[in-house]
Structure formats: C-alpha cells, structure tokens
Design a protein around this motif. Structure first.
Motif, short mmCIF file in Angstrom:
data_model
loop_
_atom_site.label_atom_id
_atom_site.label_comp_id
_atom_site.label_asym_id
_atom_site.label_seq_id
_atom_site.Cartn_x
_atom_site.Cartn_y
_atom_site.Cartn_z
N GLY A 231 15.57 -45.31 29.90
CA GLY A 231 15.06 -44.23 29.06
C GLY A 231 15.55 -42.87 29.52
O GLY A 231 15.92 -42.02 28.71
N VAL A 232 15.54 -42.65 30.83
CA VAL A 232 16.03 -41.39 31.38
C VAL A 232 17.52 -41.22 31.06
O VAL A 232 17.98 -40.14 30.66
N PHE A 233 18.29 -42.29 31.25
CA PHE A 233 19.72 -42.24 30.96
C PHE A 233 19.98 -41.95 29.49
O PHE A 233 20.82 -41.10 29.14
N LEU A 234 19.27 -42.65 28.59
CA LEU A 234 19.47 -42.47 27.16
C LEU A 234 19.16 -41.03 26.74
O LEU A 234 19.94 -40.40 26.01
N MET A 235 18.02 -40.51 27.18
CA MET A 235 17.64 -39.16 26.78
C MET A 235 18.56 -38.11 27.39
O MET A 235 18.86 -37.09 26.75
N THR A 236 19.02 -38.35 28.62
CA THR A 236 19.96 -37.41 29.24
C THR A 236 21.23 -37.32 28.44
O THR A 236 21.74 -36.22 28.15
N GLN A 237 21.79 -38.45 28.06
CA GLN A 237 23.03 -38.46 27.28
C GLN A 237 22.82 -37.82 25.91
O GLN A 237 23.71 -37.14 25.39
N TYR A 238 21.66 -38.04 25.32
CA TYR A 238 21.40 -37.47 24.00
C TYR A 238 21.24 -35.96 24.08
O TYR A 238 21.74 -35.22 23.22
N PHE A 239 20.56 -35.48 25.11
CA PHE A 239 20.41 -34.03 25.28
C PHE A 239 21.76 -33.38 25.56
O PHE A 239 22.02 -32.26 25.10
N LYS A 240 22.63 -34.06 26.32
CA LYS A 240 23.95 -33.50 26.61
C LYS A 240 24.78 -33.35 25.34
O LYS A 240 25.66 -32.47 25.27
N ALA A 241 24.55 -34.20 24.34
CA ALA A 241 25.33 -34.15 23.11
C ALA A 241 24.90 -33.00 22.20
O ALA A 241 25.61 -32.66 21.25
N ILE A 242 23.74 -32.39 22.48
CA ILE A 242 23.27 -31.26 21.67
C ILE A 242 23.91 -29.98 22.19
O ILE A 242 23.87 -29.69 23.39
N PRO A 243 24.53 -29.18 21.33
CA PRO A 243 25.21 -27.96 21.79
C PRO A 243 24.28 -27.02 22.54
O PRO A 243 23.13 -26.80 22.13
N ARG A 244 24.77 -26.45 23.63
CA ARG A 244 23.98 -25.51 24.43
C ARG A 244 23.77 -24.18 23.70
O ARG A 244 22.92 -23.38 24.10
N ASP A 245 24.56 -23.94 22.66
CA ASP A 245 24.40 -22.69 21.91
C ASP A 245 22.99 -22.56 21.35
O ASP A 245 22.48 -21.44 21.17
N ILE A 246 22.36 -23.69 21.07
CA ILE A 246 21.00 -23.66 20.54
C ILE A 246 20.04 -23.08 21.57
O ILE A 246 19.19 -22.24 21.26
N ASP A 247 20.18 -23.52 22.82
CA ASP A 247 19.34 -22.99 23.90
C ASP A 247 19.58 -21.50 24.09
O ASP A 247 18.63 -20.72 24.26
N GLU A 248 20.85 -21.12 24.11
CA GLU A 248 21.18 -19.72 24.35
C GLU A 248 20.65 -18.81 23.24
O GLU A 248 20.17 -17.71 23.50
N ALA A 249 20.71 -19.29 22.00
CA ALA A 249 20.17 -18.50 20.90
C ALA A 249 18.66 -18.32 21.02
O ALA A 249 18.12 -17.24 20.75
N ALA A 250 17.98 -19.39 21.46
CA ALA A 250 16.53 -19.29 21.64
C ALA A 250 16.17 -18.38 22.81
O ALA A 250 15.17 -17.65 22.77
N MET A 251 17.00 -18.38 23.87
CA MET A 251 16.75 -17.50 25.01
C MET A 251 16.88 -16.04 24.62
O MET A 251 16.18 -15.17 25.15
N LEU A 252 17.78 -15.73 23.68
CA LEU A 252 17.94 -14.36 23.21
C LEU A 252 16.68 -13.86 22.50
O LEU A 252 16.43 -12.65 22.43
N ASP A 253 15.90 -14.81 21.98
CA ASP A 253 14.63 -14.46 21.34
C ASP A 253 13.47 -14.52 22.32
O ASP A 253 12.30 -14.57 21.91
N ASN A 254 13.80 -14.53 23.63
CA ASN A 254 12.80 -14.54 24.70
C ASN A 254 11.93 -15.80 24.70
O ASN A 254 10.75 -15.76 25.09
N ALA A 255 12.48 -16.90 24.25
CA ALA A 255 11.75 -18.16 24.30
C ALA A 255 11.78 -18.72 25.72
O ALA A 255 12.80 -18.65 26.41
N SER A 256 10.66 -19.28 26.17
CA SER A 256 10.59 -19.87 27.50
C SER A 256 11.34 -21.20 27.52
O SER A 256 11.65 -21.77 26.47
N ARG A 257 11.60 -21.68 28.75
CA ARG A 257 12.31 -22.94 28.87
C ARG A 257 11.54 -24.08 28.22
O ARG A 257 12.11 -24.92 27.52
#
Length: 281
Positions: free
Chosen positions: A157-183
C-alpha cells in the motif's frame, strides 16, 4: 446490435484479443457457476455422484443450515469490522506515508523507503510466532485490535500510494503554497482527491485479503464470539465435509464470497480507471 457492429469494425488483431479475453472469462466463470449450482443440491444426492448437478432436485436447505447456525451473523459482523477497520487504517496510513515519501524531503528517506519495500519479501508465516507472542504479552488476543493491527503494516500500500503521488505534477502543490495553504491542507484537499482510483484499488485488495484471511484469525481468536466468518465456517465443518456435506461446503463458499462480490461491484470502475492510468503512465 451496436456491439456486433463494433466487433465487425475492429481489426483482425483486436478480434483475436477480444475472443481470447472472452474465452478466458468463460473459463473463469465455469468453476464459479459449478460452485453455485452445487450449493443448491441436496447433500444426500452429492454423496453418490455429482453427475446430476444440472438436473433437479434443488434445495435451499444448505443456505438455511448456514443461517440457522447460532454464530453465523456474529461471525459476519466480526469479519465486517475487521475487514473494514483494516481497510480504513491501511488507506489512512498508506496515503500519509506515500505522500511523505513522494512529496517531502527528510534525512534517510530513501533508506527508509527501501526498508519498507523489504517488507514485501517477508511472508506472514515468518513472523507469526513473534507476532503471537507479542500480542500475548499485551493480553490483546480475542479482541478486534489484535485482528486488525497486524494488517495495517501494508508495504504494498505504501509503495502503490508513493508511486501514485509521484505521478501527480508538483505544480499543483506549488500553486497551493502560493495561496498560503499548509502542507496538510495541500495533502487533504488538493492532492488526496486525485488519488481516489488508487485508493479504491488498494481498498478492494485490502478488504479482500482481510475478509479471506484465515491463519491469523485462527491463531488470535480462540473464543467463538470472536471468530471471523472464515474461521467460524470452518469450525462448523465435519471431518467428512467434502464427501458427506459437499453442497453445504459450496453454500459456505458462496455465502462467504458474496459480500466481497458486492463491494467489488460498487468500486469496479475505480479499479479499471487505476489500471488504465497505470498503463498510460
């Protein structure tokens, strides 16, 4: 009519593949149909031969005998609680761990991830004695925690979710951080909803594994009130169940497998979507 036209419009290679899939599907369904039909046959007739399986008489007695068992519904509830608790716990822990490995940087991350993957190579039987001794020392046997907690260490389960999260572009995280969203907010409201197909797939496999598990519930649950459905059903069988109670045995298999089949029907689209997404990536 539309299906026939689609089949005609396919290439020769597609037709061969489709025909092969249909043959495999029929081959897979034949044993299932055989079990279901046997479950409606009288045990007295099956003692002599199974050649008349497609001919009357048929009976519901095998199923009424299951329902008449004093503990069957208690065992069913136990299995639902154990399988449901293990599924929810696995999804929560695997998602958090997968996000941590895929999206955060911390000392020893790669080494720790390798250690987690090593858990895939260790069979359950290799740690069963140590696990039993540990829960004995904690006096936790014959309880739901003892049946649920060991299944939460889900390396796949850890391996599957890790690989799936890696496939999601990091740009989404960075855009949310610009809006001061927490981790955690990024994880919970932005990234996690995108992993629903993977979570559904992991949830189905976890639920199926927990529902069909026999070894650990047999060892940990020694009181009939704490039996899961697999252990409880096995406890009702006689030494000659396969020869004198074949219909009853098949009815038990159908009864125990029906909840898993229902769960799969509700989540099959997510499994197909996850497999398709993995193939594309």
């Amino acid at each position: 009519m539309a299906s026939a036209q689609q089949f005609v419009g396919r290439t020769a290679g597609d037709r061969v593949i489709l025909a092969g899939v249909l043959v495999l599907a029929v081959a897979w369904l034949i044993p299932v149909a055989w079990v279901i039909v046997l479950s409606f046959k009288p045990n007295s007739e099956l003692m002599f031969s199974t050649a008349t399986v497609l001919h009357p008489p048929y009976t519901f007695k095998n199923y009424t005998d299951i329902i008449a068992s004093s503990g069957v519904f208690r065992w069913l509830v136990n299995s639902m609680i154990v399988a449901g608790g293990m599924t929810i716990g696995t999804l929560v822990l695997s998602s958090l761990a997968g996000y941590g490995f895929a999206r955060t940087e911390f000392p020893g991350r790669d080494i720790l991830f390798v250690l987690v993957l090593l858990g895939l190579a260790i069979p359950e039987q290799a740690v069963i004695i140590a696990r039993h001794q540990m829960f004995t020392d904690w006096k936790m046997h014959n309880g739901y925690p003892a049946l649920i907690l060991p299944g939460l260490s889900h390396a796949f389960g850890v391996f599957l979710m890790t690989q799936y999260f890696k496939a999601i572009p990091r740009d989404i995280d960075e855009a949310a951080m610009l809006d001061n969203a927490s981790r955690f907010k990024i994880f919970w409201k932005v990234v996690l909803p995108l992993t629903i197909p993977a979570q559904a797939t992991l949830g189905i496999f976890t639920f199926l594994s927990a529902w069909n598990d026999y070894l650990w519930p047999l060892i940990s649950a020694t009181k009939p009130d704490m039996f899961t459905l697999t252990v409880g059903m096995a406890s009702t069988q006689t030494n000659f169940a396969q020869s004198e109670g074949l219909g009853f045995l098949m009815a038990q298999a159908v009864f125990a497998g029906l909840p898993v089949f229902i769960v799969y029907l509700f989540f099959q689209k997510y499994i197909v979507r996850a497999v398709a997404g993995a193939a594309i990536r």
